[in-house]
Design a protein around this motif. Structure first.
Motif, PDB file in Angstrom:
ATOM      1  N   GLY A  71     -24.474  -0.540  41.073  1.00 20.57           N
ATOM      2  CA  GLY A  71     -23.481  -1.311  41.838  1.00 20.57           C
ATOM      3  C   GLY A  71     -22.430  -0.417  42.491  1.00 20.57           C
ATOM      4  N   GLY A 107     -20.722  -1.359  45.798  1.00 19.60           N
ATOM      5  CA  GLY A 107     -19.854  -2.540  45.822  1.00 19.60           C
ATOM      6  C   GLY A 107     -18.382  -2.148  45.806  1.00 19.60           C
ATOM      7  N   TYR A 108     -17.562  -3.147  45.631  1.00 18.99           N
ATOM      8  CA  TYR A 108     -16.106  -2.988  45.735  1.00 18.99           C
ATOM      9  C   TYR A 108     -15.552  -2.050  44.645  1.00 18.99           C
ATOM     10  N   ASN A 150     -29.060  -2.420  44.910  1.00 16.95           N
ATOM     11  CA  ASN A 150     -30.045  -3.095  45.778  1.00 16.95           C
ATOM     12  C   ASN A 150     -29.412  -3.611  47.076  1.00 16.95           C
ATOM     13  N   LEU A 151     -28.147  -3.308  47.266  1.00 14.87           N
ATOM     14  CA  LEU A 151     -27.402  -3.663  48.483  1.00 14.87           C
ATOM     15  C   LEU A 151     -27.395  -5.182  48.747  1.00 14.87           C
ATOM     16  N   PHE A 184     -21.877  -1.576  37.001  1.00 20.17           N
ATOM     17  CA  PHE A 184     -21.156  -2.619  37.746  1.00 20.17           C
ATOM     18  C   PHE A 184     -22.104  -3.691  38.278  1.00 20.17           C
ATOM     19  N   LYS A 240     -24.401 -10.099  39.964  1.00 21.59           N
ATOM     20  CA  LYS A 240     -23.937 -11.186  40.828  1.00 21.59           C
ATOM     21  C   LYS A 240     -22.632 -11.663  40.202  1.00 21.59           C
ATOM     22  N   ASN A 262     -30.645 -11.943  37.229  1.00 18.64           N
ATOM     23  CA  ASN A 262     -30.051 -10.720  37.783  1.00 18.64           C
ATOM     24  C   ASN A 262     -29.191  -9.984  36.743  1.00 18.64           C
ATOM     25  N   SER A 314     -19.077  -3.546  33.036  1.00 19.02           N
ATOM     26  CA  SER A 314     -18.108  -4.433  33.699  1.00 19.02           C
ATOM     27  C   SER A 314     -18.228  -5.826  33.143  1.00 19.02           C
ATOM     28  N   TYR A 336     -22.033 -17.500  35.089  1.00 18.87           N
ATOM     29  CA  TYR A 336     -21.574 -16.124  35.329  1.00 18.87           C
ATOM     30  C   TYR A 336     -20.895 -15.554  34.078  1.00 18.87           C
ATOM     31  N   HIS A 364     -16.799  -8.491  50.874  1.00 17.01           N
ATOM     32  CA  HIS A 364     -17.743  -9.469  50.321  1.00 17.01           C
ATOM     33  C   HIS A 364     -18.017 -10.581  51.340  1.00 17.01           C
ATOM     34  N   HIS A 415     -12.467 -14.136  46.575  1.00 17.95           N
ATOM     35  CA  HIS A 415     -11.241 -13.710  45.893  1.00 17.95           C
ATOM     36  C   HIS A 415      -9.995 -14.097  46.703  1.00 17.95           C
TER      37      HIS A 415
HETATM   38  N1  LIG Z   1     -13.978  -8.179  41.427  1.00 16.60           N
HETATM   39  C1  LIG Z   1     -13.410  -8.687  40.325  1.00 16.60           C
HETATM   40  O1  LIG Z   1     -12.267  -9.160  40.352  1.00 16.60           O
HETATM   41  C2  LIG Z   1     -14.154  -8.671  39.007  1.00 16.60           C
HETATM   42  C3  LIG Z   1     -13.555  -9.253  37.884  1.00 16.60           C
HETATM   43  C4  LIG Z   1     -14.243  -9.220  36.656  1.00 16.60           C
HETATM   44  C5  LIG Z   1     -15.485  -8.594  36.576  1.00 16.60           C
HETATM   45  N2  LIG Z   1     -16.051  -8.060  37.690  1.00 16.60           N
HETATM   46  C6  LIG Z   1     -17.364  -7.406  37.572  1.00 16.60           C
HETATM   47  O2  LIG Z   1     -17.274  -6.106  38.136  1.00 16.60           O
HETATM   48  C7  LIG Z   1     -18.506  -5.733  38.723  1.00 16.60           C
HETATM   49  C8  LIG Z   1     -18.280  -5.274  40.148  1.00 16.60           C
HETATM   50  O3  LIG Z   1     -17.649  -6.315  40.875  1.00 16.60           O
HETATM   51  P1  LIG Z   1     -17.385  -6.163  42.442  1.00 16.60           P
HETATM   52  O4  LIG Z   1     -16.288  -7.078  42.802  1.00 16.60           O
HETATM   53  O5  LIG Z   1     -17.302  -4.723  42.801  1.00 16.60           O
HETATM   54  O6  LIG Z   1     -18.744  -6.796  43.014  1.00 16.60           O
HETATM   55  P2  LIG Z   1     -19.629  -6.336  44.261  1.00 16.60           P
HETATM   56  O7  LIG Z   1     -20.483  -7.527  44.605  1.00 16.60           O
HETATM   57  O8  LIG Z   1     -18.791  -5.749  45.320  1.00 16.60           O
HETATM   58  O9  LIG Z   1     -20.534  -5.187  43.631  1.00 16.60           O
HETATM   59  C9  LIG Z   1     -21.696  -5.450  42.883  1.00 16.60           C
HETATM   60  C10 LIG Z   1     -22.764  -4.471  43.352  1.00 16.60           C
HETATM   61  O10 LIG Z   1     -23.934  -4.641  42.548  1.00 16.60           O
HETATM   62  C11 LIG Z   1     -25.084  -4.638  43.401  1.00 16.60           C
HETATM   63  N3  LIG Z   1     -26.116  -5.404  42.689  1.00 16.60           N
HETATM   64  C12 LIG Z   1     -26.061  -6.702  42.299  1.00 16.60           C
HETATM   65  N4  LIG Z   1     -27.180  -7.025  41.645  1.00 16.60           N
HETATM   66  C13 LIG Z   1     -27.971  -5.918  41.606  1.00 16.60           C
HETATM   67  C14 LIG Z   1     -29.255  -5.631  41.071  1.00 16.60           C
HETATM   68  N5  LIG Z   1     -29.993  -6.565  40.471  1.00 16.60           N
HETATM   69  N6  LIG Z   1     -29.752  -4.387  41.204  1.00 16.60           N
HETATM   70  C15 LIG Z   1     -29.028  -3.419  41.829  1.00 16.60           C
HETATM   71  N7  LIG Z   1     -27.819  -3.640  42.377  1.00 16.60           N
HETATM   72  C16 LIG Z   1     -27.295  -4.870  42.267  1.00 16.60           C
HETATM   73  C17 LIG Z   1     -24.598  -5.260  44.697  1.00 16.60           C
HETATM   74  O11 LIG Z   1     -25.400  -4.934  45.815  1.00 16.60           O
HETATM   75  C18 LIG Z   1     -23.185  -4.700  44.802  1.00 16.60           C
HETATM   76  O12 LIG Z   1     -23.168  -3.472  45.494  1.00 16.60           O
HETATM   77  C19 LIG Z   1     -19.419  -6.943  38.585  1.00 16.60           C
HETATM   78  O13 LIG Z   1     -20.231  -6.754  37.451  1.00 16.60           O
HETATM   79  C20 LIG Z   1     -18.458  -8.088  38.366  1.00 16.60           C
HETATM   80  O14 LIG Z   1     -19.054  -9.120  37.609  1.00 16.60           O
HETATM   81  C21 LIG Z   1     -15.411  -8.086  38.907  1.00 16.60           C
END
Ligand SMILES: NC(=O)c1ccc[n+]([C@@H]2O[C@H](COP(=O)([O-])OP(=O)(O)OC[C@H]3O[C@@H](n4cnc5c(N)ncnc54)[C@H](O)[C@@H]3O)[C@@H](O)[C@H]2O)c1
Length: 322
Positions: free
Chosen positions: A7, A10-11, A32-33, A72, A75, A91, A114, A140, A183, A188
């Protein structure tokens, strides 16, 4: 030291890759983008692959001398998980089990995971400490809770050394604006307010009837750069101590949706049309972390999480984002 960052496109993952690189680690992004972006992978190689692809994972572990994994990839949309629960269990849960199998085969026992405040469900008391009962109210949140249990069971047998990080609301953007939140759809709060302002469209406020001071929901916003720093500290913890770690990552302070709207208007000097809408299913009134354990164990000090800084950095990012 090579770190596999699932991941990483991602963010939060991309901010952590930047910091890993700054600290001398080599982040290998595995993604997996599906919701991430190639343009956010700037601090190490990208392997395009899905967590459930065992052959691709094995090839990746064989290609690099990976010491630890920061996981990270997931979904992460509560509402979507209510509509398509199986996608979330497949996932997030199956995906993580597939990753853990690959780690076991390649003898990599260190993982930072995460997790989320969504594992607590409707809190019985705030601030929420790590030993607060976990009763997730969405697939989730349940998927994150299930993975925590798998990791802790494996840790009992010393098959894995996990660092479980329960984030509250990640927000803000990198101070150099090299990465930020991108996203689609955006769920958010802060980016949604700012994007509504930027594109002159109304903002939908979900619920004014919560039992909070102004009736809108209260959340704990933590700057994404502070989150990235906590990952490096947690990684050092598990590498040195070989002891599982489970901590909340938040600031310990809550702000309401209305307060965030007011602040965004003030910082951007722009107006915003609000459309009041009913509450969303599964939205607790207040989610605020006790972060004492992270402060004590990791000697972590959030440095970027002043609300003004969070909103200003996010605003700058959204104005410039490709
Ligand atoms: N953003 C928040 O406020 C927050 C809060 C609590 C927990 N989280 C957790 O933090 C992590 C990152 O969050 P984020 O906001 O950066 O999300 P994001 O969607 O920006 O990043 C997730 C990344 O994982 C990749 N991905 C998803 N499923 C995949 C798979 N099966 N195989 C390979 N890659 C895969 C996506 O392409 C993406 O790049 C997540 O696990 C999320 O549940 C986020």
């Amino acid at each position: 030291m090579h770190i596999l960052v699932t991941g990483g496109a991602g963010y939060i993952g991309s901010h952590t890759c930047k910091m890993l690189h700054q600290k001398g680690f080599v982040p290998i992004t595995y993604d997996n983008l599906s919701t991430g972006h190639k343009y956010l992978v700037q601090w190490g190689p990208l392997v395009e692959g899905d967590l459930r692809d065992q052959a691709k994972l094995s090839k990746t572990f064989a290609a690099y001398p990976i010491k630890a994994v920061i996981h990270f990839a997931a979904k992460a949309l509560v509402g979507e998980s209510m509509k398509n629960p199986l996608d979330y269990y497949s996932n997030n849960v199956l995906g993580t089990i597939s990753l853990l199998e690959a780690m076991k085969r390649h003898e990599v026992p260190y993982i930072i995971f995460s997790s989320s405040c969504a594992t607590y469900g409707h809190p019985m008391e705030v601030p929420i400490t790590e030993d607060h009962p976990q009763k997730p109210i969405s697939p989730y949140g349940m998927s994150k809770w299930m993975i925590e249990k798998v990791l802790l069971d494996m840790a009992l047998k010393q098959q894995i050394y996990p660092g479980i990080l329960r984030y509250f609301n990640a927000a803000g953007a990198d101070s150099d604006l090299m990465t930020g939140e991108d996203h689609t759809p955006e769920s958010h709060l802060i980016p949604n307010i700012l994007l509504s302002i930027l594109h002159k469209r109304p903002f939908y406020l979900f619920g004014r009837d919560f039992s909070t001071k102004d009736g809108t929901a209260v959340r704990d916003y933590i700057h994404v750069t502070d989150l990235a720093a906590a990952h490096i500290l947690a990684l050092q913890w598990i590498l040195e101590k070989h002891t599982p770690l489970c901590v909340n990552l938040g600031t310990g302070e809550g702000f309401s949706v209305q307060q965030m709207i007011d602040l965004c208007r003030k910082i951007t000097h722009k107006e915003l049309e609000i459309i009041d809408s009913p509450r969303r299913e599964g939205d607790p009134a207040i989610l605020v972390a006790s972060n004492q354990k992270a402060l004590d164990c990791l000697k972590w000090t959030p440095q970027y999480s002043q609300l003004d800084n969070i909103v200003t950095s996010a605003w700058e990012w959204h104005k410039k984002k490709p």
